[in-house]
Design a protein around this motif. Structure first.
Motif, mmCIF file in Angstrom:
data_model
loop_
_atom_site.group_PDB
_atom_site.id
_atom_site.type_symbol
_atom_site.label_atom_id
_atom_site.label_comp_id
_atom_site.label_asym_id
_atom_site.label_seq_id
_atom_site.Cartn_x
_atom_site.Cartn_y
_atom_site.Cartn_z
ATOM 1 N N ASP A 1 0.836 -1.209 0.000
ATOM 2 C CA ASP A 1 0.000 0.000 0.000
ATOM 3 C C ASP A 1 0.866 1.252 0.000
ATOM 4 O O ASP A 1 0.571 2.220 -0.710
ATOM 5 C CB ASP A 1 -0.931 0.020 1.215
ATOM 6 N N CYS B 1 2.160 1.812 -3.453
ATOM 7 C CA CYS B 1 1.116 2.327 -4.347
ATOM 8 C C CYS B 1 0.860 3.811 -4.109
ATOM 9 O O CYS B 1 0.752 4.591 -5.069
ATOM 10 C CB CYS B 1 -0.181 1.544 -4.156
ATOM 11 N N VAL C 1 -0.325 5.785 5.127
ATOM 12 C CA VAL C 1 -0.757 4.415 5.428
ATOM 13 C C VAL C 1 -0.758 4.175 6.933
ATOM 14 O O VAL C 1 -1.672 3.545 7.467
ATOM 15 C CB VAL C 1 0.123 3.383 4.680
#
Length: 100
Positions: free
Chosen positions: A43, A46, A90
């Motif tokens: 994540d 990304c 995140v």
């Protein structure tokens, strides 16, 4: 008359992908809540990649050859800024989910 182009595009890639993956791996220890979770590290990668303009290359030398020293330095700073932002993002989202 129809001409068919049969090109091999498998060598085309986004230079930032490998660089971001390496930066995420090297900075992960600074984020113990994320460091041992491959899903969260993906994540982070990304989020970082989505903050960067893609740099498509065929060979690593293409990146070095076509950018000036200043552009390479700017690109490296932008990449590190994007990775730091992504870790924070995140981490914050993970903490919010944990609270309910």
């Amino acid at each position: 008359m129809t001409t068919t182009l049969s090109a091999d595009f498998t060598s085309v890639r986004n230079h930032n992908e490998r660089a971001v993956f390496e930066a995420v791996q090297s900075h992960a220890d600074r984020y113990p809540g994320l460091a041992h979770n491959p899903e969260l590290l993906a994540d982070v990668a990304c989020v970082a990649l989505n903050r960067l303009a893609p740099r498509y290359i065929r060979h690593e030398v293409d990146f070095v050859f076509y950018l000036s020293e200043r552009e390479r330095g700017d690109s490296e700073r932008q990449l590190l800024d994007a990775v730091e932002y992504a870790f924070g993002f995140v981490q914050a989202r993970t903490a919010m989910r944990a609270r309910g």
